[in-house]
Design a protein around this motif. Structure first.
Motif, mmCIF file in Angstrom:
data_model
loop_
_atom_site.group_PDB
_atom_site.id
_atom_site.type_symbol
_atom_site.label_atom_id
_atom_site.label_comp_id
_atom_site.label_asym_id
_atom_site.label_seq_id
_atom_site.Cartn_x
_atom_site.Cartn_y
_atom_site.Cartn_z
ATOM 1 N N UNK A 192 -3.119 -13.039 -26.243
ATOM 2 C CA UNK A 192 -2.043 -12.156 -25.812
ATOM 3 C C UNK A 192 -2.679 -10.902 -25.217
ATOM 4 N N UNK A 193 -2.306 -10.593 -23.992
ATOM 5 C CA UNK A 193 -2.724 -9.348 -23.354
ATOM 6 C C UNK A 193 -1.533 -8.403 -23.390
ATOM 7 N N UNK A 194 -1.735 -7.211 -23.976
ATOM 8 C CA UNK A 194 -0.641 -6.254 -24.109
ATOM 9 C C UNK A 194 -0.769 -5.199 -23.018
ATOM 10 N N UNK A 230 -0.726 0.813 -32.266
ATOM 11 C CA UNK A 230 0.664 0.631 -31.868
ATOM 12 C C UNK A 230 0.774 -0.467 -30.805
ATOM 13 N N UNK A 231 -0.179 -0.459 -29.878
ATOM 14 C CA UNK A 231 -0.197 -1.483 -28.834
ATOM 15 C C UNK A 231 -0.376 -2.871 -29.449
ATOM 16 N N UNK A 232 -1.340 -3.008 -30.360
ATOM 17 C CA UNK A 232 -1.594 -4.299 -30.995
ATOM 18 C C UNK A 232 -0.404 -4.773 -31.818
ATOM 19 N N UNK A 233 0.322 -3.840 -32.413
ATOM 20 C CA UNK A 233 1.428 -4.214 -33.287
ATOM 21 C C UNK A 233 2.569 -4.865 -32.528
ATOM 22 N N UNK A 245 -0.729 -7.575 -41.413
ATOM 23 C CA UNK A 245 0.424 -7.055 -42.140
ATOM 24 C C UNK A 245 0.184 -5.613 -42.574
ATOM 25 N N UNK A 246 -1.030 -5.321 -43.048
ATOM 26 C CA UNK A 246 -1.348 -3.957 -43.463
ATOM 27 C C UNK A 246 -1.160 -2.979 -42.306
ATOM 28 N N UNK A 247 -1.691 -3.323 -41.123
ATOM 29 C CA UNK A 247 -1.560 -2.440 -39.966
ATOM 30 C C UNK A 247 -0.098 -2.284 -39.568
ATOM 31 N N UNK A 248 0.659 -3.375 -39.600
ATOM 32 C CA UNK A 248 2.076 -3.308 -39.263
ATOM 33 C C UNK A 248 2.816 -2.372 -40.218
ATOM 34 N N UNK A 249 2.553 -2.500 -41.518
ATOM 35 C CA UNK A 249 3.210 -1.638 -42.501
ATOM 36 C C UNK A 249 2.777 -0.184 -42.347
ATOM 37 N N UNK A 250 1.496 0.021 -42.047
ATOM 38 C CA UNK A 250 0.976 1.380 -41.884
ATOM 39 C C UNK A 250 1.642 2.073 -40.701
ATOM 40 N N UNK A 251 1.782 1.347 -39.600
ATOM 41 C CA UNK A 251 2.427 1.904 -38.414
ATOM 42 C C UNK A 251 3.906 2.146 -38.686
ATOM 43 N N UNK A 252 4.558 1.215 -39.349
ATOM 44 C CA UNK A 252 5.976 1.372 -39.676
ATOM 45 C C UNK A 252 6.197 2.614 -40.529
ATOM 46 N N UNK A 253 5.260 2.900 -41.424
ATOM 47 C CA UNK A 253 5.353 4.082 -42.282
ATOM 48 C C UNK A 253 5.286 5.370 -41.457
#
Length: 229
Positions: free
Chosen positions: A72-74, A109-112, A203-211
């Motif tokens: 996937x290229x973002x 944020x881009x990766x998420x 998942x950790x990065x997703x939760x961290x960004x969501x926080x």
């Protein structure tokens, strides 16, 4: 850490994430996205002639050499020359899809943006404007991930410009003790440039960004090294 979970994760598909949402302001103006800047040559399909090879093609070749054929290229809005150039990836024997950047506050944020598509897969991260050796580096990282109980394995390289990168401090066993993000001065010698990780870190990065969303920290630029730290 549960070894049954690790065995299950390592057997999953490996998908590359390639952030290509930057504006390349330091080298602007360019007539194309920096990821498509020509740098060397490669042979055409029948080996009869040489054609220009763009900088991001090296990364894609290295991923494919390590058995990673899906990426996937973002992108950010306006960088349509990248999908126009690579298309679906058939020309380079890969499967490529494209996602759009949302929050412009850093690479995590881009990766998420890829979270719904890669949350159950092993992720291989590569930056399309950085060249490195050896060509089988991702194979080495995946082997290390397979043999260890780590959630993240980083490829580290000697740093020539520490003030522009994430510097890492390593112990005698190759474990990372600490990070220094773009330090003005440092005695550390190595930076990380590529990585592989398990769904646990995705998942950790997703939760961290969501926080961070909706807080005073959201608009402070975030680096992948910050999240790993």
């Amino acid at each position: 850490m549960d070894m049954d979970r690790i065995d299950n994760e390592i057997s999953r598909e490996v998908i590359a994430l390639i952030p290509a949402a930057g504006k390349a302001t330091r080298i602007a103006p360019l007539p194309c996205s920096k990821e498509l800047y020509p740098l060397g040559f490669h042979a055409n399909d029948d080996k009869s002639e040489l054609r220009p090879k763009v900088v991001s093609h090296y990364l894609l070749d290295q991923l494919r050499l390590s058995g990673i054929n899906k990426a996937y290229i973002i992108l950010r809005d306006g960088k349509w020359d990248i999908p126009s150039y690579y298309g679906d990836g058939k020309s380079i024997d890969m499967h490529i899809a494209y996602l759009m950047m949302n929050s412009p506050f850093g690479v995590p944020y881009t990766l998420d943006q890829a979270f719904p598509f890669v949350k159950d897969s092993i992720v291989a991260l590569g930056f399309p404007d950085i060249m490195f050796q050896p060509d089988n580096a991702y194979s080495k990282l995946l082997a290390a991930l397979d043999k260890s109980n780590a959630d993240v394995v980083l490829g580290v390289f000697p740093a020539t410009q520490p003030h522009k990168t994430d510097m890492v401090e390593l112990d005698d066993n190759g474990r990372i003790i600490s990070f220094q993000i773009k330090p003005d001065q440092t005695e550390l010698l190595y930076t990380w440039q590529i990585a592989v990780w398990t769904p646990a870190f995705t998942l950790f990065m997703h939760d961290y960004i969501s926080y961070r969303v909706g807080t005073s920290e959201e608009e402070i630029e975030l680096f992948v090294g910050d999240v790993i730290h």
